[in-house]
Structure formats: structure tokens, C-alpha cells
Design an enzyme around this catalytic site. Structure first.
Site, short mmCIF file in Angstrom:
data_model
loop_
_atom_site.label_atom_id
_atom_site.label_comp_id
_atom_site.label_asym_id
_atom_site.label_seq_id
_atom_site.Cartn_x
_atom_site.Cartn_y
_atom_site.Cartn_z
CG ASP A 246 -7.24 3.17 1.77
OD1 ASP A 246 -7.66 3.27 2.93
OD2 ASP A 246 -6.04 2.97 1.49
CG ASP A 347 -4.65 6.19 3.23
OD1 ASP A 347 -5.46 6.19 4.17
OD2 ASP A 347 -4.22 5.16 2.69
CD GLU A 348 -9.62 4.55 4.84
OE1 GLU A 348 -8.47 4.50 5.34
OE2 GLU A 348 -10.56 3.87 5.23
N1 LIG Z 1 -0.80 0.47 12.02
C1 LIG Z 1 -0.71 1.49 11.17
C2 LIG Z 1 -1.65 1.67 10.13
C3 LIG Z 1 -1.50 2.74 9.27
N2 LIG Z 1 -0.47 3.60 9.41
C4 LIG Z 1 -0.27 4.73 8.48
C5 LIG Z 1 0.65 4.30 7.35
C6 LIG Z 1 -0.28 4.06 6.20
O1 LIG Z 1 0.37 4.28 4.96
C7 LIG Z 1 -1.39 5.05 6.46
C8 LIG Z 1 -2.70 4.63 5.84
O2 LIG Z 1 -3.19 3.46 6.43
P1 LIG Z 1 -3.83 2.29 5.56
O3 LIG Z 1 -4.55 1.39 6.48
O4 LIG Z 1 -4.64 2.86 4.45
O5 LIG Z 1 -2.60 1.45 5.01
P2 LIG Z 1 -1.76 1.68 3.68
O6 LIG Z 1 -2.27 2.81 2.89
O7 LIG Z 1 -0.32 1.77 4.05
O8 LIG Z 1 -1.96 0.29 2.91
P3 LIG Z 1 -3.24 -0.18 2.10
O9 LIG Z 1 -2.80 -0.35 0.69
O10 LIG Z 1 -3.64 -1.48 2.71
O11 LIG Z 1 -4.30 0.86 2.26
O12 LIG Z 1 -1.51 5.11 7.88
C9 LIG Z 1 0.43 3.42 10.44
O13 LIG Z 1 1.35 4.22 10.58
N3 LIG Z 1 0.31 2.37 11.29
MG LIG Z 2 -4.28 3.05 2.33
MG LIG Z 3 -6.40 4.15 4.72
#
Ligand SMILES: Nc1ccn([C@H]2C[C@H](O)[C@@H](COP(=O)(O)OP(=O)(O)OP(=O)(O)O)O2)c(=O)n1
Ligand SMILES: [Mg+2]
Ligand SMILES: [Mg+2]
Length: 900
Positions: A246, A347-348
Site C-alpha cells: 500500500d 494504490d494497493e
Molecule cells: N476517505 C478517503 C480515503 C482515501 N482516499 C484516496 C486518497 C488516498 O491517497 C487514496 C488511497 O487510500 P489509502 O487508504 O491507502 O490512504 P493513503 O494512501 O492516503 O494513506 P496511507 O499511508 O494510510 O495508506 O485514496 C480518499 O480520497 N478519501
Molecule cells: Mg495508501
Molecule cells: Mg490504500
DNA sequence: ATCCTCCCCTAC
DNA sequence: TAAGGTAGGGGAGGAT
């Protein structure tokens, strides 16, 4: 007093979810304003002489000539709007003879850049000439500073575009209850609303990723042939090895890779502009980097809220193309490393590493074991994308996923099945995949906070509470058991689209029913038409309606039509143009298999009609098609050496077949159903307000504040506890542990604990003068930039914090001081009778931030029966110490940087 | 018993 | 300003 209590008890009795902390006062005022607008509308209904002021809303400040009432008349006759109360959302022109300095200052905090301040003569001249006059000659003296001059141009454009719009439509515009400037944002006026909405929606972007993935995959396969470059021995029967990869704060990271100068600063990806003057923006944050998270900022939070936590927050716009590109890059890498990849999101992904033959050489590096391999993959991802990834390694998907949480950011972590029981035992239940907001609350009300306690429940007990499938899923997950195979590809079971933002239709009571039908039909068909990935525009409805189905090579036999309807007495939404508090209704129907708009469109209309929603109460629309049949398999269409079908065949190995049909992961159910309706909860930590009781909620808020309760925690508490707290407060019989600030000792623990600390633990002694000097010096030398945690371990927390408190610009960062904390916790632990009260005081220390589940737990335990409390004691202290010793962040005031 | 409809909950 | 979507599993309760 008494009625207040009853109100509140009733409210929490519902055990219903959330949440709209929207002020009742605001709701009241808005209702009043709406009434005034309706009055105005009715008054000039038949006397309107022209539409010169269409789209213009004025607000009159101070004494004017002509008078306020005369100006109001002119606006009415000219087809404009008149606001009695100033609102930055509604008013397009402020009318004033002159503005005092203080008034200017007051207005400046709103967005003055799209609101002109003009003299009354502008209204008169515009009306007489039947044409909006350029505002330049009419600007109210005293406001024409450089800033205003610049904005003048903008306003001319606004006026022009409004006039033009009316001409284009060629119809007499309705005097709408909504202000014209929503035109480009809401369904009300913008025929391209749906297209624009989807083009900008982050949730649409991430939600539609899976539908795009198959094509991305096909292209990569076509371009490169064999993708996987690592040797696998599929006959190996050893334990499964799964990677869960991720990206760290994905959207934010992509922006940072493009703009490295922003590194090390707190940033958030959102629509709000960096230098916007909006004070309390309801724009949602999509992703915040870890610097911003140190301030408590997270995805889904409003920008207004975030700026309060970190005024230095930098906002960064979306770049969906870049996310998509980066996503493809990293998936390419995933497919190089693993034959079997399950896409989870943009992203995962899960990578099946079972059977990998190690050691292996990669680029002159010796990869000896799984850990090396994960490290290499992470480095590769960073090299090609400029963004870091974290990898969780586990014996199944659940363990890998849980490991990722531990690994973040930019790290890796393994949880093997033989470690699962031990490693999960102190894990808060809400961290389990599948346990969300509602399930967490239900478990907390059963006095279950961590996995260890969850495991004590029998399957039968869980089934009674959650239903059969869900219970099984929870039961297995909290034990780290999970047999689900990776799913390389799964054809969709439904295809749908919805819009629950910006949906505002006119409330035109004059329109005949037939006209209304046409009206809604028109809007609705536009909605249907423009759904396809936000790409299509203004095409004939019938051609486009089912483009999405066609894109997936699917035809449907069933559809569900869903609407959101504004709740009666719902306060204005917290979110700009949001749906607010709504009830959800849906209806489904079957039809002969089709992907044609001619077939499906009218059926939606029929369903819509049958739901009987007043136009002006419509807040959201959704269409989902089911019963899909696919005319062909996509992967057969791509002709390359290696076809997708071959890739998908990897899904059918012997091991796979054995697993198929076993446990499927499930999600939580619920039986919440209030009066046959559901409550859409506003996204926030809000308590839902009973709509017909305005005062009670206000008082509740006050009560919470007065007693120093944490609202965040209070909301989470089970209803019985909430009620008990309210009762306690009500009877003015406050217990010691709810202590006000004066009752708190300097360490936030009881006096008894304090004296004990001082004896047993040198870290609680006052720092020496020399030490204080050191601290001050460090501060002068830019301590705010970097503080070493050990530096503080020899000082009392409060001492350090008070010294640091006034560091420039600092707001709410976090610091980790493990030694001192564990000492404090341990000394509290040794108290015989009062440990739980002391623990509560410790938790309430303004410099301490325990994680949410511990705060809720500690709060609830206060009202336990003594024997139950004793039963929880050990687990609770183990959890607190675990958190302290494993580097959770503690929130303090005064330091700018995230420190560990 | 099994299916169907209308929600409910979760994850990104 | 602001863009609160999408898809899946699953439960309750009624229809078959
Ligand atoms: N409520 C949310 C959750 C996620 N996303 C989008 C933005 C994130 O960048 C992407 C990926 O979600 P992740 O849960 O993997 O969150 P991040 O990658 O941003 O942070 P982490 O480091 O916790 O994975 O999806 C969004 O727009 N709104
Ligand atoms: Mg992420
Ligand atoms: Mg993710």
C-alpha cells in the site's frame, strides 16, 4: 432542567448513529431567511416587469438613498433577489453608501473577491436602463484598494456571463430560491453538472478504479508479454506468504514527487485553494501526508477543521492523471514480482509470494529471504514512482493487511499465523478489517475493546448479535484466521452510478404537475447521460445512458433506483451543497435484458415517480444495474502472445480449487431501522440531532464542554453510559474523576499518585536550572524544528511542554516520551482503589493523547461495577503500556515537528 | 426452504 | 465555495 434531561435521554435512547452537530440556531435562522425569501418571491410574482436583475442578489448595509425598502422593490420588479441577512453564499452585491473601516474589516473575512460593494445608484441605473451597469463607476468609496480593483474585472465577467446565460436559454428565468452563483455547481442550472461533478470527484476516481483495472492490465500484458520475473515453485506446500502493498499517503505522495519543494511540510490534497479566503471551508481532504497527520489531520476531514489544527497546512490540488499513471507504474512492478496479484485499489494490492524460490539475484543484489524481497520491492517502487510504499507480510490476506498498518509509513512488517494470537491480542477491535464505525460502537457497548476480549465471545453469542455470516467473519478475523484466496479478477455483479452532492432542484409550486414531470425528466435524463466516467457531454441521452454497461460488455436485467430525500426540519448541511440529513429510499425492477437507454431510462423515471419525492427535497440520485450478463470476455479480445485469459488461468491451480467455496470475508450488518427510514449520517464525529428539538442539543454541547468531556469520546460511548453521564451531571453530583482543572494535579494524576512518582522516579523531579537553560537554549536554536525525544525523558512532561508551549506558530504536534509515560502509567497501576480514576485524570491531561479506543475504554470503565472493573484492569493497563512503549504519538502543544 | 426487496455496513 | 462514489457482502422480513 428536567425537560432538558428527558430530551437528551430520549435522543440517546434511539441508539441511532450520528450526527449532525449543525447548530440549531443556524437552522432556525436559515428557516427564517427562507421564509423571507418565499415572501419576497410571492410578493413580486405578478408584478415583475423585467429580468434585468436575474442572478443578482443584493444586501443593503446601513442607511441608503433610495431607501432599503425602495431598493427591495426595485429588485423585486427587476427579477432579482433581496437578502435581509448577509450571507456570503447568497449575496452577489452589497449595496452601501459608504463603509466604515470596521465594517470593511468584518466583511473582508468573507470572500469579497466575488462580491461587489456598490452604491444604491447602481441599482437604480441598472433598472432604468434595463441593463446591468458596469460596477466600476458605482463602487462604494473607501473600499477601492488594489485588491478590490483586481476583483472588479472578475465581477464584470460574472455579470456578463449571467446575462448571457439567460439569453442562451431564451426563457424567462425563474426567480429561484437558490442563489444564482450555485449555477455552475448544482444540478439547478448547469446542464453539464454531472460531467463536471464526476470529473472532479475523488471518490468517483477511486471507486471506479476496479472497473478500469482490467483494461490497464490487458494493456500491460499486451505490451510486455510475460510479466513476472521471479521464479516460483508452485508445487511447494509450505505456508502461504502474502504481501499487502500500500502506497503511503498516495495522492499526497504523488504531488510531492512532482513538487519536492513541499517535502517536510504538512500538506493535504483537496479542492480548496491554498490562498482562499474562505474561513471555514467544508472542502474534504483526500489525503494528508505524515507531517500533516502529526497534527491530527486525516482523509475526510474538512479543510476548515484541518486549518484550525495546523494553520501552516498547505493545500494541493488533485492530479488524477498522475495518480493513474503512478498506479500503472506500481502495478507493473507488482506483476514483475508476483504471478498472482489481486488489485484492491488504486494504490494497493495483494501479491501471492507463496512458493517463491529464494535466494535469488536481482540487479546484482542477493535476495536471501522474504524480508529482503519486500525491501527490494519497496526500493524499486520508490525509484520508479518517487513515492514510498509499505508492505505487510503475512500468512493470509488479513494478517498481511494488519501488518501493513504496523509497517506504515515507508516500512515493512510481518505477522505469521503462529504469531497471530499473540500479536493481535491487544489490537483495538476497530483495526480489524470489516469492523467500522458501527460495529466498533456495538462492540464497545458490549464492553469489548480489544481482540483478546473479542475472542472470549462464543460464536453463538456473536451470531446472536451480528447474524451468522458476519459473526463467523469477526470470529475468524480476530484470531487472524483467513483462508480467502487472492482474486485476480472478478467480473462485476453490478454497475451503477450516483450523485449525492449539489443536487438542488427548483421548488416551483406554480409549475403544473405535468411540467414538473417534464422538468424532472429532463434533469434526470441528463444525469443518466453523463455518468460514463465523467467523459461524455451533451450527447443525446439514448446514446449515452448505458455506455457504462457497454464498456463492460454487459447487459442488465434488473435495476435499483435510489434517492436521498431531505429530512423534515433538517438543518442546512454542514457541507457546502451536501445532501445533509436525509432519508434513503430505493426501489428495484426487472426488465428484458438490455443495455439500451431507451429501455432503461424510462424505467428509472417510472421508479422515480413511484417514490413521490418533492422536487425541492431531492438530495441525491443513484442507479445500479444488476443481473449482468456478459456478451464476451474482455481478455479474449486482446491479442498478444500472452492473453489475459492465460493470466486469469493462474487463478485455477489445485490449491485454489481446494480453497474455493470456503469462508468468504464478510462485512458488518445492522438492524438499525428507525421508523422504516434510514438516516444518512453526515461525515463527522457528530451526534445526530433530533430535528424537532432545537434547544436540547445546544445545551448538551454546553454540558459536554462545561464538564470537560471530550466530545469525540462522548459520541462513541454506548447510550447507557451517555445517559449515566448526563444524569450525573444533572444531579450536580460530579464525581472526582470528572475533575475540573483545579482538581487535577500538575501531572494529571491524583496527588497520591504524584507523591509516589516523586519518590520512585527521578524523572518527575523538577529539572535543574542548568537543564532549564539547556531547554531554553535549544528553543532559541530552532528547537521547533527538531526535538530529540530522549532530551525530554529526564524531565517531567509538563515542564518540557510548558517551556515549549510558546514556540512560534506551533499548534498541535505530537511527541513521544516513552520512558516518562510508562513510569506514570506504572505508578497509577499500583494504586489499590483509585487506579481507574487516576488513569482517567492521566488521560485528560491536555498534553496527553491516548488513542481513541483507550479513551473510550477508560471513560466507560469508570461506571463499571467494581468486579467487572477489576476484570478489565489487567488488559487495560497492558494496552496502555503497549501503546506507550510502541511509539504511539502523543499530542502536545508547542512543537512544530513530528518527533519520534 | 428459498428468493426477493430494501436497506445497512464497509473499504478505498 | 465544491464536486459526500462504487461495489460487495449481508440481514430482516415478507412473498413464493
Ligand atoms: N476517505 C478517503 C480515503 C482515501 N482516499 C484516496 C486518497 C488516498 O491517497 C487514496 C488511497 O487510500 P489509502 O487508504 O491507502 O490512504 P493513503 O494512501 O492516503 O494513506 P496511507 O499511508 O494510510 O495508506 O485514496 C480518499 O480520497 N478519501
Ligand atoms: Mg495508501
Ligand atoms: Mg490504500
Amino acid at each position: 432542567m428536567e425537560s432538558f434531561l428527558v430530551d437528551n435521554l430520549e435522543k440517546f435512547d434511539t441508539s441511532e448513529t450520528l450526527k449532525d452537530w449543525d447548530g440549531d440556531f443556524r437552522a432556525y435562522m436559515d428557516a427564517k431567511e427562507d421564509k423571507l425569501r418565499v415572501q419576497f418571491h410571492k410578493e413580486f410574482e405578478n408584478t415583475e416587469t423585467c429580468k434585468v436583475f436575474s442572478g443578482v442578489t443584493i444586501w443593503v448595509d446601513g442607511e441608503t438613498s433610495p431607501s432599503r425598502e425602495e431598493l427591495r422593490q426595485l429588485m423585486g420588479l427587476g427579477g432579482g433577489n433581496f437578502e435581509t441577512y448577509f450571507s456570503r453564499h447568497l449575496v452577489t452585491h452589497i449595496v452601501a453608501e459608504n463603509l466604515s473601516a470596521s465594517k470593511i474589516k468584518e466583511l473582508k473575512k468573507y470572500r469579497l473577491h466575488s462580491i461587489c460593494v456598490v452604491r444604491p445608484q447602481w441599482v437604480v441605473d441598472s433598472f432604468v436602463n434595463k441593463k446591468i451597469q458596469p460596477v466600476a463607476r458605482y463602487l462604494t468609496p473607501g473600499i477601492l484598494d488594489d485588491h478590490q480593483k483586481q476583483l472588479q474585472t472578475t465581477n464584470e465577467q460574472l455579470n456578463n456571463s449571467l446575462v448571457e446565460t439567460d439569453i442562451v436559454h431564451g426563457t424567462k428565468p425563474d426567480r429561484t430560491l437558490y442563489y444564482r452563483r450555485t449555477a455552475s455547481h448544482s444540478t439547478n442550472e448547469n446542464p453539464n453538472f454531472v460531467r463536471d461533478f464526476f470529473a472532479q470527484s475523488r471518490l468517483h476516481f477511486i471507486g471506479s478504479f476496479r472497473a478500469r483495472y482490467e483494461k490497464i492490465l490487458a494493456r500491460m500484458v499486451a505490451e510486455e508479454g510475460t510479466l513476472c520475473k521471479l521464479p516460483y515453485d508452485r508445487s511447494k506446500t509450505s505456508e502461504r506468504v502474502i504481501f499487502h502493498v500500500d502506497m503511503d499517503c498516495f495522492f499526497a505522495a504523488v504531488s510531492l514527487a512532482k513538487t519536492p519543494s513541499l517535502r517536510n511540510q504538512p500538506i493535504a490534497v483537496c479542492h480548496a485553494r491554498q490562498n482562499s479566503e474562505i474561513v471555514d471551508s467544508s472542502c474534504e481532504i483526500s489525503s494528508a501526508n505524515y507531517e500533516a497527520r502529526a497534527f491530527g489531520i486525516h482523509a475526510g476531514m474538512f479543510v476548515g477543521e484541518a486549518r484550525k489544527l495546523a494553520p501552516s497546512l498547505i493545500t494541493v490540488p488533485y492530479d488524477f492523471e498522475a495518480y493513474e499513471k503512478t498506479s500503472e507504474l506500481i502495478y507493473r512492478k507488482f506483476l514483475e514480482y508476483a504471478e498472482r496479484v489481486e488489485a484492491v485499489s488504486v494504490d494497493e494490492a495483494y501479491l501471492e509470494m507463496t512458493g517463491i524460490v529464494l535466494p535469488v539475484r536481482m540487479k546484482d543484489k542477493e535476495i536471501r529471504n522474504i524480508e529482503d524481497l519486500a525491501m527490494e520491492l519497496r526500493l524499486e517502487i520508490e525509484r520508479i514512482s518517487g513515492c514510498t510504499a509499505s508492505i505487510g507480510i503475512g500468512s493470509n490476506k488479513t494478517l498481511a493487511r494488519l501488518a501493513t498498518k504496523k509497517a506504515k509509513p515507508n516500512g515493512q512488517f510481518a505477522i505469521w499465523s503462529h504469531q497471530a494470537m499473540e500479536k493481535l491480542s491487544l489490537l483495538p477491535v476497530e483495526e480489524l478489517p470489516g469492523v467500522g464505525w458501527m460495529t466498533r460502537r456495538r462492540l464497545h457497548s458490549m464492553n469489548i475493546f480489544i481482540c483478546q476480549q473479542l475472542r472470549e465471545l462464543s460464536l453463538e453469542r456473536l451470531e446472536k448479535e451480528f447474524g451468522k455470516q458476519t459473526a463467523l467473519s469477526i470470529f475468524e478475523t480476530c484470531r487472524g484466521k483467513d483462508e480467502r484466496p487472492l482474486e485476480l479478477y472478478r467480473p462485476p455483479k453490478s454497475i451503477g452510478a450516483e450523485v449525492n452532492w449539489g443536487v438542488r432542484f427548483e421548488n416551483n409550486l406554480q409549475r403544473s404537475r405535468e411540467m414538473q414531470k417534464i422538468h424532472i425528466g429532463y434533469r434526470f435524463v441528463i444525469m443518466l447521460c453523463c455518468f460514463y466516467d465523467g467523459i461524455s457531454v451533451n450527447t443525446m441521452p439514448v446514446d449515452v445512458v448505458c455506455e457504462r454497461l457497454k464498456a463492460a460488455d454487459a447487459k442488465a436485467t434488473k435495476l435499483t433506483y435510489k434517492v436521498l430525500r431531505k429530512q423534515r426540519n433538517a438543518p442546512p448541511p454542514r457541507k457546502y451543497l451536501g445532501c445533509g440529513l436525509v432519508d434513503e429510499f430505493s426501489k428495484s425492477t426487472s426488465f428484458p435484458i438490455s443495455d439500451s437507454a431507451l429501455e432503461i431510462g424510462p424505467r428509472c423515471l417510472t421508479l422515480h415517480e413511484s417514490l413521490n419525492i418533492p422536487l425541492d427535497e431531492l438530495r441525491g440520485v443513484g442507479i445500479h444495474c444488476f443481473g449482468l450478463e456478459f456478451s464476451s470476455h474482455h481478455h479474449k479480445r486482446h491479442n498478444s502472445g500472452i492473453t489475459l485469459s492465460k493470466y486469469f488461468q493462474l487463478d485455477r491451480n489445485p490449491q485454489q480449487l481446494r480453497i474455493d467455496g470456503c469462508l468468504k470475508m464478510s462485512r458488518m450488518p445492522s438492524k438499525q431501522n428507525i421508523m422504516g427510514k434510514t438516516m444518512y449520517h453526515e461525515k463527522s464525529n457528530d451526534i445526530r440531532v433530533s430535528p424537532n428539538n432545537k434547544r436540547s442539543n445546544h445545551s448538551l454541547d454546553e454540558l459536554i464542554t462545561k464538564n470537560g468531556w471530550s466530545r469525540e469520546v462522548f459520541v462513541e460511548l454506548p447510550n447507557e453510559i451517555q445517559q449515566e453521564l448526563l444524569k450525573d451531571a444533572q444531579s450536580c453530583n460530579q464525581r472526582v474523576f470528572w475533575g475540573n482543572s483545579s482538581a487535577m494535579s500538575s501531572f494529571g494524576v491524583s496527588k497520591r499518585a504524584r507523591s509516589k512518582c516523586n519518590k520512585t522516579n527521578p524523572s518527575f523531579l523538577q529539572p535543574t536550572l542548568t537543564q532549564l537553560d539547556d531547554i531554553y537554549q535549544a528553543k532559541d536554536q530552532g528547537l521547533s524544528q527538531l526535538v530529540v525525544a530522549e532530551e525530554f525523558q529526564t524531565r517531567s512532561i509538563r515542564e518540557c511542554l510548558e517551556i515549549l508551549q510558546d514556540v512560534e506558530h506551533a499548534k498541535k504536534p505530537k511527541i513521544h516520551i516513552p520512558l516518562e509515560y510508562s513510569n506514570m502509567v506504572n505508578s497509577v497501576r499500583q494504586e489499590q482503589e483509585t487506579w481507574y480514576q487516576s488513569l482517567h485524570n492521566l488521560m485528560n491531561d491536555p498534553f496527553v493523547e491516548l488513542s481513541k479506543h483507550l479513551r473510550i475504554w477508560i471513560t466507560q470503565i469508570q461506571s463499571f461495577q467494581p468486579d467487572l472493573r477489576r476484570k478489565h484492569q489487567e488488559a487495560l493497563f497492558a494496552s496502555v503500556l503497549h501503546e506507550v512503549e510502541n511509539g504511539r504519538l502523543y499530542q502536545v502543544q508547542g512543537i512544530k515537528q513530528h518527533i519520534l
